[in-house]
Design a protein around this motif. Structure first.
Motif, PDB file in Angstrom:
ATOM      1  N   GLY A 253       0.780  -1.230   0.000  1.00 38.69           N
ATOM      2  CA  GLY A 253       0.000   0.000   0.000  1.00 38.69           C
ATOM      3  C   GLY A 253       0.808   1.274   0.000  1.00 38.69           C
ATOM      4  N   THR A 254       2.135   1.150  -0.001  1.00 34.22           N
ATOM      5  CA  THR A 254       3.013   2.327  -0.025  1.00 34.22           C
ATOM      6  C   THR A 254       3.620   2.478  -1.413  1.00 34.22           C
ATOM      7  N   ILE A 255       3.760   3.708  -1.865  1.00 34.34           N
ATOM      8  CA  ILE A 255       4.294   3.975  -3.202  1.00 34.34           C
ATOM      9  C   ILE A 255       5.801   3.744  -3.189  1.00 34.34           C
ATOM     10  N   ALA A 256       6.229   2.690  -3.897  1.00 39.03           N
ATOM     11  CA  ALA A 256       7.643   2.318  -3.926  1.00 39.03           C
ATOM     12  C   ALA A 256       8.381   2.984  -5.070  1.00 39.03           C
ATOM     13  N   ASP A 257       7.679   3.276  -6.158  1.00 40.82           N
ATOM     14  CA  ASP A 257       8.271   3.963  -7.311  1.00 40.82           C
ATOM     15  C   ASP A 257       7.159   4.699  -8.038  1.00 40.82           C
ATOM     16  N   VAL A 258       7.467   5.866  -8.576  1.00 39.65           N
ATOM     17  CA  VAL A 258       6.462   6.645  -9.285  1.00 39.65           C
ATOM     18  C   VAL A 258       7.142   7.510 -10.335  1.00 39.65           C
ATOM     19  N   ARG A 259       6.517   7.597 -11.491  1.00 37.29           N
ATOM     20  CA  ARG A 259       6.978   8.465 -12.572  1.00 37.29           C
ATOM     21  C   ARG A 259       5.762   9.244 -13.052  1.00 37.29           C
ATOM     22  N   LEU A 260       5.920  10.543 -13.194  1.00 36.94           N
ATOM     23  CA  LEU A 260       4.787  11.384 -13.561  1.00 36.94           C
ATOM     24  C   LEU A 260       5.254  12.547 -14.421  1.00 36.94           C
ATOM     25  N   ALA A 261       4.594  12.742 -15.546  1.00 36.48           N
ATOM     26  CA  ALA A 261       4.873  13.894 -16.408  1.00 36.48           C
ATOM     27  C   ALA A 261       3.554  14.431 -16.950  1.00 36.48           C
ATOM     28  N   LEU A 262       3.539  15.723 -17.253  1.00 37.63           N
ATOM     29  CA  LEU A 262       2.313  16.390 -17.694  1.00 37.63           C
ATOM     30  C   LEU A 262       2.473  16.966 -19.092  1.00 37.63           C
ATOM     31  N   GLY A 263       1.375  16.968 -19.824  1.00 40.41           N
ATOM     32  CA  GLY A 263       1.315  17.602 -21.136  1.00 40.41           C
ATOM     33  C   GLY A 263       0.148  18.569 -21.180  1.00 40.41           C
ATOM     34  N   ARG A 271       8.102  17.163 -16.515  1.00 38.84           N
ATOM     35  CA  ARG A 271       8.311  16.120 -15.515  1.00 38.84           C
ATOM     36  C   ARG A 271       7.890  16.672 -14.151  1.00 38.84           C
ATOM     37  N   ALA A 272       6.987  15.968 -13.506  1.00 39.71           N
ATOM     38  CA  ALA A 272       6.405  16.443 -12.246  1.00 39.71           C
ATOM     39  C   ALA A 272       7.257  15.987 -11.069  1.00 39.71           C
ATOM     40  N   HIS A 273       8.453  16.532 -10.955  1.00 34.93           N
ATOM     41  CA  HIS A 273       9.384  16.119  -9.906  1.00 34.93           C
ATOM     42  C   HIS A 273       8.851  16.419  -8.505  1.00 34.93           C
ATOM     43  N   ARG A 274       8.203  17.553  -8.344  1.00 36.14           N
ATOM     44  CA  ARG A 274       7.685  17.909  -7.017  1.00 36.14           C
ATOM     45  C   ARG A 274       6.621  16.910  -6.560  1.00 36.14           C
ATOM     46  N   ALA A 275       5.729  16.577  -7.482  1.00 30.92           N
ATOM     47  CA  ALA A 275       4.675  15.608  -7.141  1.00 30.92           C
ATOM     48  C   ALA A 275       5.288  14.257  -6.809  1.00 30.92           C
ATOM     49  N   GLU A 276       6.271  13.845  -7.578  1.00 32.95           N
ATOM     50  CA  GLU A 276       6.926  12.566  -7.311  1.00 32.95           C
ATOM     51  C   GLU A 276       7.567  12.559  -5.918  1.00 32.95           C
ATOM     52  N   GLY A 277       8.145  13.700  -5.534  1.00 35.77           N
ATOM     53  CA  GLY A 277       8.759  13.779  -4.213  1.00 35.77           C
ATOM     54  C   GLY A 277       7.753  13.597  -3.091  1.00 35.77           C
ATOM     55  N   VAL A 278       6.546  14.117  -3.290  1.00 35.22           N
ATOM     56  CA  VAL A 278       5.486  13.953  -2.289  1.00 35.22           C
ATOM     57  C   VAL A 278       5.011  12.506  -2.254  1.00 35.22           C
ATOM     58  N   LEU A 279       4.919  11.882  -3.403  1.00 34.46           N
ATOM     59  CA  LEU A 279       4.317  10.557  -3.501  1.00 34.46           C
ATOM     60  C   LEU A 279       5.240   9.433  -3.060  1.00 34.46           C
ATOM     61  N   ARG A 286      -6.239   9.022  -2.010  1.00 31.54           N
ATOM     62  CA  ARG A 286      -6.639  10.336  -2.524  1.00 31.54           C
ATOM     63  C   ARG A 286      -5.942  11.472  -1.789  1.00 31.54           C
ATOM     64  N   GLU A 287      -5.724  11.342  -0.495  1.00 28.31           N
ATOM     65  CA  GLU A 287      -5.115  12.441   0.245  1.00 28.31           C
ATOM     66  C   GLU A 287      -3.702  12.735  -0.253  1.00 28.31           C
ATOM     67  N   SER A 288      -2.888  11.712  -0.411  1.00 28.86           N
ATOM     68  CA  SER A 288      -1.523  11.934  -0.890  1.00 28.86           C
ATOM     69  C   SER A 288      -1.520  12.333  -2.364  1.00 28.86           C
ATOM     70  N   PHE A 289      -2.435  11.797  -3.159  1.00 27.44           N
ATOM     71  CA  PHE A 289      -2.510  12.157  -4.576  1.00 27.44           C
ATOM     72  C   PHE A 289      -2.882  13.634  -4.727  1.00 27.44           C
ATOM     73  N   THR A 290      -3.846  14.070  -3.926  1.00 26.65           N
ATOM     74  CA  THR A 290      -4.289  15.463  -4.006  1.00 26.65           C
ATOM     75  C   THR A 290      -3.188  16.417  -3.569  1.00 26.65           C
ATOM     76  N   GLU A 291      -2.457  16.055  -2.526  1.00 25.77           N
ATOM     77  CA  GLU A 291      -1.374  16.918  -2.058  1.00 25.77           C
ATOM     78  C   GLU A 291      -0.261  16.996  -3.101  1.00 25.77           C
ATOM     79  N   ALA A 292       0.058  15.888  -3.714  1.00 25.23           N
ATOM     80  CA  ALA A 292       1.086  15.894  -4.751  1.00 25.23           C
ATOM     81  C   ALA A 292       0.685  16.787  -5.918  1.00 25.23           C
ATOM     82  N   ALA A 293      -0.563  16.700  -6.332  1.00 26.15           N
ATOM     83  CA  ALA A 293      -1.053  17.530  -7.431  1.00 26.15           C
ATOM     84  C   ALA A 293      -1.019  19.008  -7.068  1.00 26.15           C
ATOM     85  N   ARG A 294      -1.400  19.324  -5.836  1.00 21.23           N
ATOM     86  CA  ARG A 294      -1.382  20.721  -5.391  1.00 21.23           C
ATOM     87  C   ARG A 294       0.026  21.284  -5.405  1.00 21.23           C
TER      88      ARG A 294
END
Length: 331
Positions: A253-263, A271-279, A286-294
């Motif tokens: 249930g914990t995020i072990a690896d994540v890659r995220l980029a936006l278009g 590349r959404a480095h800040r969001a990846e750092g949160v995640l 949803r709580e961690s996903f929303t905070e990363a997006a913010r």
């Protein structure tokens, strides 16, 4: 009528020499964007060097287990590759969401990365545009800017980068291989695309006549469980208002690896480095996903026309992450 000299390159060295020695020349691959810009007098080369006969069409496994894509591989061929679909589904999904089947059959992977911005002011030669004519101004800043960028902008340009597959490649740390007068070069995908800053006419660090030869995607187990989510005004043949390329893996249930980029929201594939750092290391939910997006959109600089993109981008990030964690695509 403008006269244009056309020639076919027999080998890469000859093509590079021809284009490098003539500042009014350009390479011609699929031509799906370049021909349009020629017709609109946005691009005005006096010589086109057709490179379609060059042996740069492979789609194969790299020695490290990653992916090597020839610069002249057609978008449709890459999307259909079993290797891509199995190990890098985000790339296949991004390719299939772009353009139309006819264009994907013509457009090359290298050409897709080099395509010019889709800003209507760039394509309207009567409008000031710093990308087309440096120093003339940016019509979009005070003009209609609904489709323009909110990240990576400057006072000199707010045009959005149009590529879908470049977003997926940015999420997966792809590398772009080139050959030119300086010999062979390799660029990280993030360095390959430049933000406008004070020089919006420089979209890439390439020298004139430097030819893309291949795109390399390193081996990445997390990429096997990935997706591309694209939000647009209509379902097909439309550029993204917001898109997200996402890959995610979980351990208990914990995020072990994540890659995220936006278009659709930035002047380059973002590349959404800040969001990846949160995640990374956070509990998937949803709580961690929303905070990363913010956090990722905290520095957005919208205009009055595109302010909706800030909130829409946050919702797209959350939806992409929730889709990956809800449908069994994570491990």
């Amino acid at each position: 009528m403008r006269l244009i000299t056309y020639s076919r390159a027999a080998d890469a060295a000859g093509a590079i020499t021809t284009v490098s020695s003539d500042p009014t020349s350009d390479f011609l691959a699929g031509g799906t964007t370049e021909i349009d810009l020629l017709r609109q007098n946005v691009l005005t080369p006096r010589r086109l060097v057709d490179i379609n006969a060059l042996p740069l069409t492979g789609v194969e496994q790299a020695p490290d287990g990653g992916l090597r894509i020839g610069a002249l591989a057609r978008m449709s061929e890459v999307a259909a590759s079993p290797l891509v679909r199995e190990r890098f589904p985000v790339i296949a999904e991004a390719l299939e969401s772009g353009a139309s089947p006819q264009l994907r059959n013509m457009a090359s992977m290298g050409g897709n990365l080099m395509q010019r911005v889709r800003c209507p002011y760039y394509r309207d030669t009567a409008s000031p545009c710093n990308r087309r004519e440096p120093g003339t101004g940016c019509s979009a800043v005070e003009g209609f800017s609904r489709g323009h960028a909110v990240l990576g902008t400057s006072e000199h340009c707010i045009a959005t980068h149009p590529s879908d597959v470049a977003v997926a490649l940015a999420a997966l740390d792809a590398r772009v291989h080139t050959h030119g007068s300086r010999g062979e070069q390799t660029y990280s995908i993030d360095d390959f695309f430049l933000t406008p800053g004070h020089t919006p006419h420089r979209e890439h660090p390439l020298e004139h006549g430097e030819l893309i030869t291949a795109i390399e995607v390193p081996s990445s187990p997390v990429a096997r469980r990935s997706l591309y989510l694209k939000v647009r005004d209509r379902e097909s043949y439309e550029f993204a208002l917001v898109s997200a390329a996402c890959a995610l893996s979980l351990v208990d249930g914990t995020i072990a690896d994540v890659r995220l980029a936006l278009g659709g929201v930035a002047t380059k594939p973002w590349r959404a480095h800040r969001a990846e750092g949160v995640l990374l290391g956070a509990e998937a939910g949803r709580e961690s996903f929303t905070e990363a997006a913010r956090v990722e959109l905290a520095d957005a600089r919208p205009t009055a026309n595109n302010a909706f993109k800030t909130g829409l981008a946050q919702r797209v990030i959350v939806r992409a992450l929730e889709t990956l964690t809800a449908n069994g695509r994570t491990s």
